[in-house]
Design a protein around this motif. Sequence first.
Motif, PDB file in Angstrom:
ATOM      1  N   ARG A 143       0.865  -0.819  -0.310  1.00 40.56           N
ATOM      2  CA  ARG A 143      -0.628  -0.187  -0.219  1.00 40.56           C
ATOM      3  C   ARG A 143       1.353   1.592  -0.530  1.00 40.56           C
ATOM      4  O   ARG A 143       1.887   1.347   0.510  1.00 40.56           O
ATOM      5  N   ASP A 167      -0.065   5.258   0.799  1.00 36.06           N
ATOM      6  CA  ASP A 167      -0.935   6.125   1.288  1.00 36.06           C
ATOM      7  C   ASP A 167      -0.401   7.232   1.118  1.00 36.06           C
ATOM      8  O   ASP A 167       0.271   7.946   2.036  1.00 36.06           O
ATOM      9  N   CYS A 177       6.462   0.289  -5.623  1.00 38.23           N
ATOM     10  CA  CYS A 177       4.993   0.092  -6.094  1.00 38.23           C
ATOM     11  C   CYS A 177       5.682  -0.396  -6.942  1.00 38.23           C
ATOM     12  O   CYS A 177       5.209  -1.566  -7.634  1.00 38.23           O
ATOM     13  N   ILE A 237      -1.588  -1.178  -4.042  1.00 36.24           N
ATOM     14  CA  ILE A 237      -2.469  -0.402  -3.670  1.00 36.24           C
ATOM     15  C   ILE A 237      -1.964   1.128  -3.802  1.00 36.24           C
ATOM     16  O   ILE A 237      -1.930   1.259  -2.440  1.00 36.24           O
ATOM     17  N   ARG A 256      -3.662   4.768  -2.318  1.00 40.26           N
ATOM     18  CA  ARG A 256      -4.761   5.169  -1.802  1.00 40.26           C
ATOM     19  C   ARG A 256      -4.907   6.703  -0.994  1.00 40.26           C
ATOM     20  O   ARG A 256      -3.549   6.781  -0.813  1.00 40.26           O
ATOM     21  N   THR A 316      -9.012  11.410  -3.623  1.00 44.74           N
ATOM     22  CA  THR A 316     -10.660  11.125  -3.789  1.00 44.74           C
ATOM     23  C   THR A 316     -11.499  11.697  -4.926  1.00 44.74           C
ATOM     24  O   THR A 316     -11.706  13.184  -5.427  1.00 44.74           O
ATOM     25  N   GLN A 352      -8.499   1.654 -11.483  1.00 46.16           N
ATOM     26  CA  GLN A 352      -8.971   3.102 -11.210  1.00 46.16           C
ATOM     27  C   GLN A 352     -10.148   2.401 -10.519  1.00 46.16           C
ATOM     28  O   GLN A 352     -11.198   2.240 -11.123  1.00 46.16           O
ATOM     29  N   THR A 364     -11.440  -2.757  -1.768  1.00 46.32           N
ATOM     30  CA  THR A 364     -11.509  -1.199  -1.991  1.00 46.32           C
ATOM     31  C   THR A 364     -12.034  -0.667  -1.818  1.00 46.32           C
ATOM     32  O   THR A 364     -12.954  -0.586  -1.326  1.00 46.32           O
ATOM     33  N   GLN A 365     -12.119   0.536  -1.706  1.00 48.08           N
ATOM     34  CA  GLN A 365     -12.532   1.969  -2.194  1.00 48.08           C
ATOM     35  C   GLN A 365     -12.438   3.154  -3.162  1.00 48.08           C
ATOM     36  O   GLN A 365     -11.680   3.000  -4.122  1.00 48.08           O
ATOM     37  N   ASP A 379      -8.684   4.373  -4.948  1.00 42.58           N
ATOM     38  CA  ASP A 379      -7.978   3.507  -5.091  1.00 42.58           C
ATOM     39  C   ASP A 379      -7.684   3.374  -6.344  1.00 42.58           C
ATOM     40  O   ASP A 379      -7.793   3.229  -7.799  1.00 42.58           O
ATOM     41  N   ILE A 406      -5.203   0.756  -8.025  1.00 41.19           N
ATOM     42  CA  ILE A 406      -4.967  -1.046  -8.243  1.00 41.19           C
ATOM     43  C   ILE A 406      -4.240  -1.633  -8.805  1.00 41.19           C
ATOM     44  O   ILE A 406      -4.386  -1.452 -10.394  1.00 41.19           O
TER      45      ILE A 406
END
Length: 405
Positions: free
Chosen positions: A37, A39, A82, A94, A96, A99, A172, A280-281, A284, A286
């Motif tokens: 991840r 972030d 990554c 991922i 993250r 928004t 996405q 996921t949200q 994100d 991936i």
Amino acid sequence: MSPEQNGVSQPPKGFPPLIHGPTKWSGLDPDKMQPHRLDLDGPDVAAIGETLQSFHELELDGDEVTRGYFPLPSLQDRLEKCAFEVHHGCGICIIRGLTPDNYTIEDNIVLFLAIASHIGDERGLQNAKGDMLSHVTESKSWTVPKEKRHGIHTNYSLPFHNDMGCEILSIQVRDQANEGGRTCIASMAAIYNDLVQTKPWVLHALAKHDWPIQAREPPFVLSPLIEYHAGNLLVSIDPSRIGPHPLIRNGSIPTLTPEQQEALVVLEETARKHQIQLDTQPGDLIFINNLALLHGRESYLDSNTSSRHLVRLWLRNTQLGWPIPSSMNMPWDAAFGERARKVMDRYYPIMPMPEYIECKYSNGTAAFVADDDDYDEGSDSGCHQNPDTGSKYTEEDVFVRWNLG
């Protein structure tokens, strides 16, 4: 004599007794593998926003959303990490922190392409028409029955597969389903090690160069579904692209043997055994090693206010990418090789088709059949052309596409 009783006890010739390394993980492990991840914090998002503003001032288009025109110096080391994890680590990263509601639809695509360009420097064709993006969703505006749509444009579950020809599957997450719809991932190394010990005949079947893969000219090629090449275990399998299409009955593509059919059943069962579901949200990004991992999808339900929506991009990293064996070259060539380079116009559809165009051949998960108008992959798989314009798109579609020809 059934395949299980044919006395096979060793892996195929040239394959190792077991696969080791970080791509060998299983959902059965007590400490389940967690995807790598990245972030993004407040300063990261601010830096990305500033670069986005500078990019707009250049008045460039989709093919020019590259790390050269969209530098992210404060993130460079972490993005390179990554990329390394995708190729030489667990196989999944991922990112993250973005928004989607904070950006326009077009800017969401720009940010996806920009960040992805730091993971892979080459993009693959989604279909022979030149589309570089596909929208994996089921739009509420579509009236064409589900059975006449491509599999990615329904809310049905999808079996384990990979996108044949793709090296890095990039996604996405634009919106989530109200219920279900999780992406499931399984390590081919874990599947291999399981089958070595339980049903090695399946590996022998998968490794044979006798699987009919749909093409155009010729209508099929014979290829293996797994290869051990340059120290890597590679998988290239989409059940919907293997053997004849259900609607094609002219005998041009051989049917699968009973052994091959059973091998696919066992492979699916073993993938489910070792799978993890990605949490996921929206927002994100991936990135999945498509040569080392299989993925599938749960069925799902949308609500009146939700609509599961993924945007798909195919990537390769010319520095870290795995060598492609000649036996698996055909679909790769259509996405990244000489055949792909013959397609001059590149398109970046930023939204799904407002009206679904009925496809002649709607079966499929991620099948890519190069240059075939009848059953081609992508957001317009084998769709009939618009009788008025000769184009597969209606005039309504123009406003949601970047034409970079």
